[in-house]
Design an enzyme around this catalytic site. Structure first.
Site, PDB file in Angstrom:
ATOM      1  N   LYS A 143      -6.649  11.638  -3.035  1.00 15.52           N
ATOM      2  CA  LYS A 143      -6.395  10.683  -4.167  1.00 15.52           C
ATOM      3  C   LYS A 143      -6.199  11.676  -5.385  1.00 15.52           C
ATOM      4  O   LYS A 143      -7.075  12.367  -5.813  1.00 15.52           O
ATOM      5  CB  LYS A 143      -7.483   9.846  -4.396  1.00 15.52           C
ATOM      6  CG  LYS A 143      -6.986   8.761  -5.712  1.00 15.52           C
ATOM      7  CD  LYS A 143      -7.876   7.667  -5.835  1.00 15.52           C
ATOM      8  CE  LYS A 143      -7.336   6.645  -4.722  1.00 15.52           C
ATOM      9  NZ  LYS A 143      -8.084   5.336  -4.784  1.00 15.52           N
ATOM     10  N   TRP A 161      -2.014   8.114  -4.034  1.00 17.42           N
ATOM     11  CA  TRP A 161      -2.712   8.373  -2.784  1.00 17.42           C
ATOM     12  C   TRP A 161      -1.449   9.624  -2.036  1.00 17.42           C
ATOM     13  O   TRP A 161      -0.413   9.532  -2.151  1.00 17.42           O
ATOM     14  CB  TRP A 161      -2.775   7.358  -1.621  1.00 17.42           C
ATOM     15  CG  TRP A 161      -3.643   6.242  -1.829  1.00 17.42           C
ATOM     16  CD1 TRP A 161      -3.541   4.811  -2.840  1.00 17.42           C
ATOM     17  CD2 TRP A 161      -4.986   6.403  -1.691  1.00 17.42           C
ATOM     18  NE1 TRP A 161      -4.745   4.408  -2.831  1.00 17.42           N
ATOM     19  CE2 TRP A 161      -5.636   5.212  -2.134  1.00 17.42           C
ATOM     20  CE3 TRP A 161      -5.899   7.352  -0.967  1.00 17.42           C
ATOM     21  CZ2 TRP A 161      -7.041   5.002  -2.113  1.00 17.42           C
ATOM     22  CZ3 TRP A 161      -7.306   7.032  -1.082  1.00 17.42           C
ATOM     23  CH2 TRP A 161      -7.772   5.928  -1.572  1.00 17.42           C
ATOM     24  N   THR A 220       1.059  -1.183   0.131  1.00 17.32           N
ATOM     25  CA  THR A 220      -0.115  -0.190  -0.204  1.00 17.32           C
ATOM     26  C   THR A 220       0.892   1.263  -0.042  1.00 17.32           C
ATOM     27  O   THR A 220       2.120   1.165   0.225  1.00 17.32           O
ATOM     28  CB  THR A 220      -0.808   0.061   1.351  1.00 17.32           C
ATOM     29  OG1 THR A 220       0.100   0.041   2.536  1.00 17.32           O
ATOM     30  CG2 THR A 220      -1.945  -1.324   1.465  1.00 17.32           C
ATOM     31  N   GLU A 249      -5.073  -4.406  -1.729  1.00 19.62           N
ATOM     32  CA  GLU A 249      -5.174  -5.801  -1.046  1.00 19.62           C
ATOM     33  C   GLU A 249      -6.006  -6.665  -1.725  1.00 19.62           C
ATOM     34  O   GLU A 249      -6.355  -8.109  -1.196  1.00 19.62           O
ATOM     35  CB  GLU A 249      -5.765  -5.498   0.585  1.00 19.62           C
ATOM     36  CG  GLU A 249      -4.815  -4.654   1.318  1.00 19.62           C
ATOM     37  CD  GLU A 249      -4.965  -3.236   1.282  1.00 19.62           C
ATOM     38  OE1 GLU A 249      -4.671  -2.533   2.112  1.00 19.62           O
ATOM     39  OE2 GLU A 249      -5.586  -2.816  -0.030  1.00 19.62           O
TER      40      GLU A 249
END
Length: 546
Positions: free
Chosen positions: A441, A446, A176, A330
């Protein structure tokens, strides 16, 4: 009976046998074009796997990549998992400090990088604890360091059959972006990715009103616009190979080059974040190819961020067929797609049509999805009741690498908690309305509001700060910092930006994280529990960049 293993290697063998003569093209902006076939790349991937083995890469070893959308990256997608090792694509847009953390945390043994990143890799090397092998992708432009070159590795290898491996073998890992702390590692097995590929192929080939363009297999062309370091390139390198489509790899994203390829190569389908679509529509070269693009009528699948209705309308007017998908790191990533049921009437009323078109969509097969309240109870499907999206699917990562606490938190109640807040529509579609965490975003990437706030707070004149994402026509969202100064202190907008630029130079944050605007105020709004109310700030400053 022996259990047949669901592996990417077995898919790859099938693709070679059935679609061996179908073209795979690498057509980068710099013009060193390569036109190959699935059959030829199959053999090259076997040679690459054997070449890596000769250099000491063994089953279970983790192989990181820093690369654009190149034909070598496509080969690595098959070769590394196929030899029983683990592919680890790195996000090239992360700050150097985050890349060092991720590579060390993943314990990558090899780093294969494009020559564009040679200066970066040289800076990273002294800080990388586990990497023993560096290989460069020179891209036909000459090597930028003394590290081995990938073409030499391929030439030194033999086209030996890939080993038999179990479907529960880990094939890839990804991290991430670290928006709420350090990046978290997710892993995916061959079984998970094979099922994801099969279901995605069903979706792209057969879902009503989603893909299924009017073209023969020989004519159908897919262009890989999604960066291949973004969650397996959304799985499309594998999916469109299984469908037998021509594939085009354009290298580093360049809007002018992309519109040219769409027109000249007859690209029927591509995918990317909304900012990419916006950049294509506003590319200086777009008018030159506008008529050809309208004739091709390419599908553009938007993910990574919400598709604004106005952007969808502009895309349709320009000849694109906009569609929507949803997923996350994920989840491998696809969870939902914007398709229509066979018996469902596609709305003729324009606003209603775009309301449905830009919704997050319906779950794809084998995805169990709910929108739930804090007690894990499904919210009413009324389009008004807000809850969190939770999911179960064969391709959702079972855990975060080395983080029991975060795993337990994400999988509480037996469901994976996405952190995305949504409403459930009566027809089963979901529409994301907010995020559980105040991340920003921008262009599909991100930005951590918390990290920016921490760095701004180190300025000696700053007492309080809140960073929020506000709407931006091109990037979707951009960060804006709202600052309260200490009594008697003074600072200008440029002072704060210059302060942040020091952290850019130190490699702590990327340059594109810098706020577009610094707003000074005397007081920040607070919630009933004394926290800064960012919802009020987002509403108050939603027009500040327009």
């Amino acid at each position: 009976m022996e259990k047949y293993q669901l592996t990417l290697s077995n898919l790859w063998k099938y693709i070679k046998e059935i679609y061996g003569d179908v073209e795979v093209a690498y057509l980068p902006p710099h013009g060193n074009n390569i036109r190959s076939t699935y059959g030829r790349e199959y053999e090259r991937s076997l040679r690459l796997a054997d070449g890596l083995r000769r250099l000491g890469i063994a089953p279970g070893d983790r192989v990181a990549t820093l690369d654009w959308n190149t034909i070598w990256h496509f080969d690595l997608y098959w070769a590394v998992p196929g030899m029983g090792a683990v592919l680890h694509p790195l996000n090239v847009r992360l700050a150097p400090e985050d890349l060092v953390y991720i590579i060390n945390h993943a314990q990558d043994k090899a780093l294969i990088y494009h020559r564009d990143f040679a200066p970066l890799v040289e800076k990273l090397k002294p800080h990388l604890k586990s990497v023993q092998l560096y290989i460069q992708i020179s891209d036909g432009l000459g090597t930028a360091t003394r590290d081995p070159e990938i073409e030499d590795v391929i030439k030194q290898g033999e086209p030996k059959p890939l080993p038999e491996i179990g479907e529960d073998t880990v094939a890839t890992i990804g991290y991430t972006s670290g928006t709420t702390g350090k990046p978290k590692g997710a892993y995916f097995t061959h079984r998970a990715l094979t099922l994801h590929t099969l279901v995605s192929a069903v979706a792209f080939a057969g879902f009503r009103g989603f893909a299924r363009p009017e073209c023969t297999e020989e004519q159908c062309a897919f262009m890989q616009l999604v960066p291949m370091f973004h969650v397996h390139g959304w799985g499309t390198p594998w999916t469109f190979a299984l469908l037998g489509w021509r594939q085009i790899y354009p290298g580093r994203f360049d809007p002018n080059h992309t519109v040219k390829l769409i027109a000249e190569e007859g690209v029927k389908t591509m995918a990317g974040v909304p900012t990419m679509l916006y950049m294509l529509l506003t590319a200086p070269e777009f008018p030159k190819y506008a008529e050809k693009i309208k004739a091709v009528r390419p599908i553009f699948v938007v993910g990574g961020a919400a598709l604004p209705k106005e952007l969808a309308k502009k895309a349709a007017e320009a000849g694109f067929i906009p569609r929507v998908g949803y997923g996350m790191t994920e989840t491998a990533p696809i969870l939902t797609l914007g398709f229509f049921r066979p018996t469902e009437e596609i709305p003729k009323e324009v606003d209603r049509y775009y309301d449905l078109l830009t919704a997050t969509g319906l779950p794809i097969p084998l995805v169990d999805l709910m929108v739930v309240d804090e007690g894990l109870r499904p919210v009413p499907r009324d389009g008004r009741s807000v809850g969190e999206i939770v999911v179960r699917a064969p391709w959702v990562t079972p855990e975060y690498l080395g983080d029991v606490e975060k795993t337990r938190e994400a999988w509480r109640g037996g469901w994976f908690h996405t952190g995305d807040v949504a409403v459930w529509l009566p027809d089963g579609r979901v529409r994301i309305v907010d995020r559980a965490k105040d991340v920003i975003k921008s262009g599909g990437e991100w930005i951590s509001s918390l990290q920016l706030e921490d760095l701004i707070m180190t300025h000696p004149a700053v007492a309080q700060v809140a960073v929020v994402g506000v709407p931006h026509e091109k990037w979707g969202e951009r960060p804006v910092a709202v600052v309260v100064l200490k009594p008697g202190a003074s600072a200008t907008e440029q002072d704060i930006i210059k302060h942040l630029e020091k952290f850019v130079e130190a490699g702590k944050i990327p340059k594109w994280w810098l706020p577009d605007k610094i707003i000074f105020t005397t007081q920040l709004p607070l919630t009933g529990t004394g926290k800064i109310d960012k919802k009020v700030l987002r509403e108050q400053y939603k027009e500040v960049l327009r």
